[in-house]
Design an enzyme around this catalytic site. Structure first.
Site, short mmCIF file in Angstrom:
data_model
loop_
_atom_site.label_atom_id
_atom_site.label_comp_id
_atom_site.label_asym_id
_atom_site.label_seq_id
_atom_site.Cartn_x
_atom_site.Cartn_y
_atom_site.Cartn_z
N HIS A 20 0.84 -1.20 0.00
CA HIS A 20 0.00 0.00 0.00
C HIS A 20 0.87 1.25 0.00
O HIS A 20 0.57 2.24 -0.67
CB HIS A 20 -0.91 0.02 1.23
N CYS A 125 -14.78 -14.49 -7.14
CA CYS A 125 -13.74 -14.54 -6.10
C CYS A 125 -14.15 -13.63 -4.96
O CYS A 125 -14.25 -12.41 -5.14
CB CYS A 125 -12.39 -14.10 -6.65
N CYS A 128 -11.32 -10.90 -4.28
CA CYS A 128 -11.26 -9.84 -5.28
C CYS A 128 -12.56 -9.04 -5.34
O CYS A 128 -12.58 -7.92 -5.85
CB CYS A 128 -11.02 -10.41 -6.68
N CYS A 143 -8.79 -18.49 -8.10
CA CYS A 143 -8.46 -17.11 -8.46
C CYS A 143 -6.97 -17.02 -8.77
O CYS A 143 -6.14 -17.45 -7.95
CB CYS A 143 -8.82 -16.18 -7.30
N HIS A 146 -5.38 -14.59 -5.81
CA HIS A 146 -5.38 -15.01 -4.41
C HIS A 146 -5.23 -16.52 -4.21
O HIS A 146 -4.98 -16.97 -3.09
CB HIS A 146 -6.67 -14.54 -3.72
N LYS A 294 4.03 -12.47 -4.33
CA LYS A 294 3.42 -11.16 -4.14
C LYS A 294 3.12 -10.91 -2.67
O LYS A 294 2.59 -11.77 -1.97
CB LYS A 294 2.11 -11.07 -4.94
N LYS A 297 -1.95 -9.39 2.04
CA LYS A 297 -2.53 -9.60 3.36
C LYS A 297 -3.05 -11.03 3.50
O LYS A 297 -2.86 -11.66 4.54
CB LYS A 297 -3.69 -8.62 3.58
#
Length: 516
Positions: A20, A125, A128, A143, A146, A294, A297
């Site tokens: 972020h 998903c 998402c 997905c 994720h 990647k 969270k």
């Protein structure tokens, strides 16, 4: 001139991480650069607070969605000042002003004939909050982002006629080949469009946490439409007493590649349907990777921006992320990599250059910068650099612009070693009564030392102006020590600074921070 830049608005189902921070820093670099160029900047960030993922986390914790977003949104808001983000407004999509504007704009889209009621069935998903097309489904019906199993959903929704905008979107990409950068992301989005667009859900009727559809209160707007509209709605109330829509729209968007489809296909189509201009440009960043995966969270492999900043400072973290990972590409990050960049480039290359340059003026010229012309060879290497950097930033070449500046950092360090001002200073101190004394040699040494010191201080000043978007705090400290604290981009030209006195300069990047 009005300039607007946005980050994605961040989902509040968990606390912020370095990913972020990355997009916030990129947008802040752009905002600071445009302020230096004299533009009236509106820099927007915020939180995306509706949708199924938020409702699910709140349910699992036994609290209401509003309680969850009220708990997590301040964490994202607190990240801005820690990162030295200069955003002008922080929007929360649970803000009643935003919700009212969403209802107004989407009602206009319906009245313009782009909305109809229908039945949807497809793969969804929940992380998402996205219905996947067949080309977006990974192995095992999961997905691709994720890695979670997709859910089969069937419901009666209001639909947006996305398919009707296929030709107009293709024309947009043809007319503006640099509308999405980098080129690889443009090509990806265009390939999706050319594969054939299907109408998409505008609403959901199986969840209640969202913006109510004003013509059908049993539905809420699909979270992506609500979220995307923040870029427009915030202009209505983001600056007290002003509506900035006319002066600051369209905007430049900074996003991550995982939300490419929504920002480069859905979003421009919706704006066309609402008879609004499409964004100026969409700049697409890659993923920050930890251990080759990647940062996410949901995967739990996040680096805490607050921890990194506490040890190394915000400037160092800002610099590291945009130096280590070329914007637009994926790249691995680590605290070890941050330490290495801090020591080798910030402390040694730039910090040491600034310290040596000011210290030599204090030692050899009683703190007064010689009022002479700068070295012509160095001046030639700096010529037009400000324009080059601005153009690169506007084109989304954030890391390339930083490298262009850093080439001059290295050049000035070479200049110091080659010119050896300490040797010139010794030549000045030759006893005029000594055997073989040459007054012409003394004159040349004095002139050369004046030229070198003036060039070094002026070069450091220009570097501080150019680097300010990346290193906002340390460059202000440096310019204050040079007694020329003007950040205007017009000063990013060698030889335009005043030849005044320099003050004391503490180490900009103390090495003991990296040793801790």
């Amino acid at each position: 001139m009005g300039y607007s830049v946005t980050t994605p608005i961040f989902y509040v189902n968990a606390a912020p991480h370095l990913g972020h921070a990355y997009s916030t820093i990129v947008a802040d670099v752009l905002a600071r650069n445009h302020r230096q160029r004299g533009d009236d900047v509106f820099f927007l960030t915020g939180t995306d607070e509706h949708g199924e993922p938020v409702a699910n986390v709140a349910r699992d914790r036994g609290i209401t969605p509003q309680e969850l977003v009220d708990e997590n949104a301040p964490k994202f808001q607190a990240m801005g000042p820690v990162l030295e983000s200069s955003n002008d407004f922080f929007i929360r999509t649970s803000d009643p002003r935003h919700k009212a504007a969403v209802q107004e704009i989407l009602t206009t889209v319906k009245e313009n004939g782009w909305v109809y009621e229908g039945q949807y069935e497809g793969w969804y998903c929940p992380k998402c909050a996205d219905f996947k097309t067949e080309s977006e489904i990974a192995e095992g019906n999961t997905c691709p982002i994720h890695g979670v199993p997709l859910l089969r959903e069937s419901e009666t929704n209001w639909f947006f006629k996305l398919s009707a905008f296929q030709e107009r979107l293709e024309q947009l990409y043809a007319d503006r080949p640099d509308w999405v950068v980098p080129q690889s992301r443009r090509n990806e989005a265009l390939a999706f469009i050319k594969g054939g667009l299907q109408d998409v859900s505008l609403s959901r009727n199986q969840i209640t946490w969202g913006v109510e559809v004003p013509w059908d209160l049993d539905h809420v707007f699909y979270v992506w439409w609500d979220a995307l509209l923040n870029y427009v709605t915030a202009l209505r109330f983001g600056r007290d007493g002003e509506d900035l829509t006319a002066s600051h729209w369209p905007a430049t968007h900074v996003i991550g590649k995982d939300i490419l489809k929504f920002h480069t296909i859905y979003w421009p189509a919706l704006l066309m349907a609402a008879e609004l201009e499409v964004p100026t440009r969409v700049m697409v960043g890659g993923f920050l990777l930890v251990g080759g995966t990647k940062m996410s969270k949901s995967l739990g492999n996040v680096l805490d921006p607050f921890d990194a900043i506490e040890q190394y400072g915000a400037d160092a973290v800002r610099f590291y992320l945009l130096r280590e990972v070329a914007f637009g590409s994926d790249g691995s990050v680590s605290l070890e990599g941050l330490k290495l960049r801090y020591e080798s480039e910030l402390a040694n290359d730039f910090g040491n250059l600034a310290s040596r340059s000011t210290a030599m003026v204090r030692r050899y010229r009683d703190s007064v910068v010689p009022d002479v012309a700068v070295d012509p060879v160095v001046a030639a290497s700096f010529a037009g650099l400000g324009d080059t950097v601005s153009r690169m930033l506007d084109d989304g070449q954030i890391s390339q612009a930083l490298e262009a500046i850093w080439e001059r950092v290295r050049l000035l360090n070479r200049f110091v070693e080659e010119q050896a001002p300490w040797t010139l200073a010794k030549a000045e101190k030759v006893d005029p009564t000594s055997e073989g004394f040459d007054p012409d040699e003394l004159t040349r040494a004095t002139a050369d030392l004046d030229r070198v010191l003036r060039t070094l201080v002026e070069g450091v000043r220009v570097l501080a102006v150019l680097l300010h978007p990346w290193l906002p705090s340390s460059t202000v400290v440096l310019l204050d020590a040079l007694n020329v604290p003007d950040l205007a981009w017009s000063g990013a030209e060698l030889g335009t600074g005043a030849a005044g006195a320099v003050g004391d300069l503490a180490p900009l990047f103390p090495k003991d921070r990296a040793a801790a």
